[in-house]
Design a protein around this motif. Sequence first.
Motif, PDB file in Angstrom:
ATOM      1  N   PHE A 133       0.837  -1.212   0.000  1.00  0.00           N
ATOM      2  CA  PHE A 133       0.000   0.000   0.000  1.00  0.00           C
ATOM      3  C   PHE A 133       0.869   1.260   0.000  1.00  0.00           C
ATOM      4  O   PHE A 133       0.573   2.218  -0.713  1.00  0.00           O
ATOM      5  CB  PHE A 133      -0.958   0.016   1.197  1.00  0.00           C
ATOM      6  CG  PHE A 133      -2.169  -0.850   1.009  1.00  0.00           C
ATOM      7  CD1 PHE A 133      -3.121  -0.558   0.046  1.00  0.00           C
ATOM      8  CD2 PHE A 133      -2.361  -1.961   1.808  1.00  0.00           C
ATOM      9  CE1 PHE A 133      -4.234  -1.356  -0.143  1.00  0.00           C
ATOM     10  CE2 PHE A 133      -3.469  -2.773   1.634  1.00  0.00           C
ATOM     11  CZ  PHE A 133      -4.410  -2.464   0.658  1.00  0.00           C
ATOM     12  N   ASP A 134       1.952   1.254   0.782  1.00  0.00           N
ATOM     13  CA  ASP A 134       2.860   2.404   0.789  1.00  0.00           C
ATOM     14  C   ASP A 134       3.474   2.607  -0.595  1.00  0.00           C
ATOM     15  O   ASP A 134       3.566   3.737  -1.083  1.00  0.00           O
ATOM     16  CB  ASP A 134       3.970   2.207   1.827  1.00  0.00           C
ATOM     17  CG  ASP A 134       3.465   2.267   3.252  1.00  0.00           C
ATOM     18  OD1 ASP A 134       2.422   2.906   3.499  1.00  0.00           O
ATOM     19  OD2 ASP A 134       4.121   1.677   4.127  1.00  0.00           O
ATOM     20  N   LYS A 135       3.874   1.527  -1.232  1.00  0.00           N
ATOM     21  CA  LYS A 135       4.449   1.633  -2.577  1.00  0.00           C
ATOM     22  C   LYS A 135       3.416   2.146  -3.577  1.00  0.00           C
ATOM     23  O   LYS A 135       3.746   2.935  -4.467  1.00  0.00           O
ATOM     24  CB  LYS A 135       5.014   0.284  -3.021  1.00  0.00           C
ATOM     25  CG  LYS A 135       6.280  -0.092  -2.275  1.00  0.00           C
ATOM     26  CD  LYS A 135       6.817  -1.430  -2.723  1.00  0.00           C
ATOM     27  CE  LYS A 135       8.072  -1.785  -1.940  1.00  0.00           C
ATOM     28  NZ  LYS A 135       8.621  -3.079  -2.326  1.00  0.00           N
TER      29      LYS A 135
ATOM     30  N   PRO B 204      -7.046   5.338   6.886  1.00  0.00           N
ATOM     31  CA  PRO B 204      -5.765   4.626   6.793  1.00  0.00           C
ATOM     32  C   PRO B 204      -4.843   5.197   5.715  1.00  0.00           C
ATOM     33  O   PRO B 204      -3.626   5.246   5.896  1.00  0.00           O
ATOM     34  CB  PRO B 204      -6.154   3.192   6.447  1.00  0.00           C
ATOM     35  CG  PRO B 204      -7.585   3.062   6.769  1.00  0.00           C
ATOM     36  CD  PRO B 204      -8.169   4.432   6.703  1.00  0.00           C
ATOM     37  N   CYS B 205      -5.423   5.649   4.619  1.00  0.00           N
ATOM     38  CA  CYS B 205      -4.610   6.246   3.551  1.00  0.00           C
ATOM     39  C   CYS B 205      -3.951   7.527   4.070  1.00  0.00           C
ATOM     40  O   CYS B 205      -2.758   7.758   3.852  1.00  0.00           O
ATOM     41  CB  CYS B 205      -5.480   6.533   2.325  1.00  0.00           C
ATOM     42  SG  CYS B 205      -4.552   7.240   0.945  1.00  0.00           S
ATOM     43  N   HIS B 206      -4.726   8.345   4.763  1.00  0.00           N
ATOM     44  CA  HIS B 206      -4.193   9.596   5.299  1.00  0.00           C
ATOM     45  C   HIS B 206      -3.078   9.328   6.317  1.00  0.00           C
ATOM     46  O   HIS B 206      -2.040   9.998   6.299  1.00  0.00           O
ATOM     47  CB  HIS B 206      -5.322  10.418   5.931  1.00  0.00           C
ATOM     48  CG  HIS B 206      -4.891  11.785   6.330  1.00  0.00           C
ATOM     49  ND1 HIS B 206      -4.586  12.116   7.629  1.00  0.00           N
ATOM     50  CD2 HIS B 206      -4.675  12.910   5.581  1.00  0.00           C
ATOM     51  CE1 HIS B 206      -4.221  13.383   7.670  1.00  0.00           C
ATOM     52  NE2 HIS B 206      -4.264  13.884   6.455  1.00  0.00           N
ATOM     53  N   ARG B 207      -3.255   8.353   7.182  1.00  0.00           N
ATOM     54  CA  ARG B 207      -2.227   7.995   8.169  1.00  0.00           C
ATOM     55  C   ARG B 207      -0.941   7.544   7.474  1.00  0.00           C
ATOM     56  O   ARG B 207       0.166   7.937   7.854  1.00  0.00           O
ATOM     57  CB  ARG B 207      -2.727   6.885   9.103  1.00  0.00           C
ATOM     58  CG  ARG B 207      -3.571   7.383  10.253  1.00  0.00           C
ATOM     59  CD  ARG B 207      -3.768   6.324  11.310  1.00  0.00           C
ATOM     60  NE  ARG B 207      -4.393   5.103  10.830  1.00  0.00           N
ATOM     61  CZ  ARG B 207      -5.693   4.901  10.749  1.00  0.00           C
ATOM     62  NH1 ARG B 207      -6.539   5.855  11.095  1.00  0.00           N
ATOM     63  NH2 ARG B 207      -6.169   3.755  10.313  1.00  0.00           N
ATOM     64  N   ARG B 208      -1.100   6.698   6.457  1.00  0.00           N
ATOM     65  CA  ARG B 208       0.076   6.211   5.728  1.00  0.00           C
ATOM     66  C   ARG B 208       0.786   7.358   5.007  1.00  0.00           C
ATOM     67  O   ARG B 208       2.017   7.419   5.001  1.00  0.00           O
ATOM     68  CB  ARG B 208      -0.331   5.138   4.721  1.00  0.00           C
ATOM     69  CG  ARG B 208      -0.669   3.802   5.371  1.00  0.00           C
ATOM     70  CD  ARG B 208      -1.260   2.846   4.313  1.00  0.00           C
ATOM     71  NE  ARG B 208      -1.504   1.539   4.860  1.00  0.00           N
ATOM     72  CZ  ARG B 208      -0.606   0.554   4.885  1.00  0.00           C
ATOM     73  NH1 ARG B 208       0.597   0.738   4.380  1.00  0.00           N
ATOM     74  NH2 ARG B 208      -0.914  -0.615   5.403  1.00  0.00           N
TER      75      ARG B 208
ATOM     76  N   GLU C  20       5.480  10.990   4.661  1.00  0.00           N
ATOM     77  CA  GLU C  20       6.037  12.346   4.688  1.00  0.00           C
ATOM     78  C   GLU C  20       6.998  12.505   5.866  1.00  0.00           C
ATOM     79  O   GLU C  20       8.106  13.025   5.715  1.00  0.00           O
ATOM     80  CB  GLU C  20       4.912  13.379   4.779  1.00  0.00           C
ATOM     81  CG  GLU C  20       4.086  13.477   3.529  1.00  0.00           C
ATOM     82  CD  GLU C  20       2.822  14.302   3.686  1.00  0.00           C
ATOM     83  OE1 GLU C  20       2.218  14.618   2.640  1.00  0.00           O
ATOM     84  OE2 GLU C  20       2.428  14.636   4.828  1.00  0.00           O
ATOM     85  N   GLN C  21       6.604  12.040   7.048  1.00  0.00           N
ATOM     86  CA  GLN C  21       7.434  12.190   8.242  1.00  0.00           C
ATOM     87  C   GLN C  21       8.713  11.360   8.165  1.00  0.00           C
ATOM     88  O   GLN C  21       9.749  11.760   8.692  1.00  0.00           O
ATOM     89  CB  GLN C  21       6.632  11.830   9.494  1.00  0.00           C
ATOM     90  CG  GLN C  21       5.566  12.854   9.804  1.00  0.00           C
ATOM     91  CD  GLN C  21       4.630  12.440  10.925  1.00  0.00           C
ATOM     92  OE1 GLN C  21       4.652  11.303  11.384  1.00  0.00           O
ATOM     93  NE2 GLN C  21       3.799  13.374  11.361  1.00  0.00           N
ATOM     94  N   SER C  22       8.651  10.221   7.493  1.00  0.00           N
ATOM     95  CA  SER C  22       9.840   9.377   7.370  1.00  0.00           C
ATOM     96  C   SER C  22      10.853   9.943   6.378  1.00  0.00           C
ATOM     97  O   SER C  22      12.000   9.510   6.338  1.00  0.00           O
ATOM     98  CB  SER C  22       9.446   7.966   6.923  1.00  0.00           C
ATOM     99  OG  SER C  22       9.095   7.963   5.543  1.00  0.00           O
ATOM    100  N   GLY C  23      10.426  10.893   5.543  1.00  0.00           N
ATOM    101  CA  GLY C  23      11.300  11.455   4.526  1.00  0.00           C
ATOM    102  C   GLY C  23      11.201  10.754   3.180  1.00  0.00           C
ATOM    103  O   GLY C  23      11.856  11.151   2.225  1.00  0.00           O
TER     104      GLY C  23
END
Length: 150
Positions: A4-6, A33-37, A42-45
């Motif tokens: 899903f992240d990909k 869940p999409c918004h959280r991911r 974004e936070q992970s860079g």
Amino acid sequence: MDSFDKKILAELQLDGRLTVTELAERIGLSLSPCHRRLKALEQSGAIRDYRAQLDPLALGLNFSALVFVTMRDGNQTSVAKFEAAVIDIPQVIEARRLFGDPDYMLNVVAKDLEAFQKLYDNRLSAMPGVQRLTSTLVMKSVIQNRALPL
């Protein structure tokens, strides 16, 4: 990073203007869940920023060259001064430090050959620590701003 992240990253590479609702629909997740991911990416860079891709030709930047830079000295001070100078030249749209010789590759845009020559003579050749510049004119861009393979 799961599938899903990909999928989120792949969709945003194609269209960074997607709303979270559109993004959720495309990847098959509900909105929350999409918004959280998306926020986690974004936070992970993994997602650095969002921006428009501009067409240089439409903006009158009809000339493109690759400029290879060989430095006189590769010490930390010389490198820092050179890199600070190159950052201040807006016509340099990409700068990469390389292993071996040459030391840097610059992607430079200009209005035309005359504007490039002026930039080359007045700014590029005057950058600190430069021993030699070698230029190659770009005939045609075959691949540009390609999405990263996921």
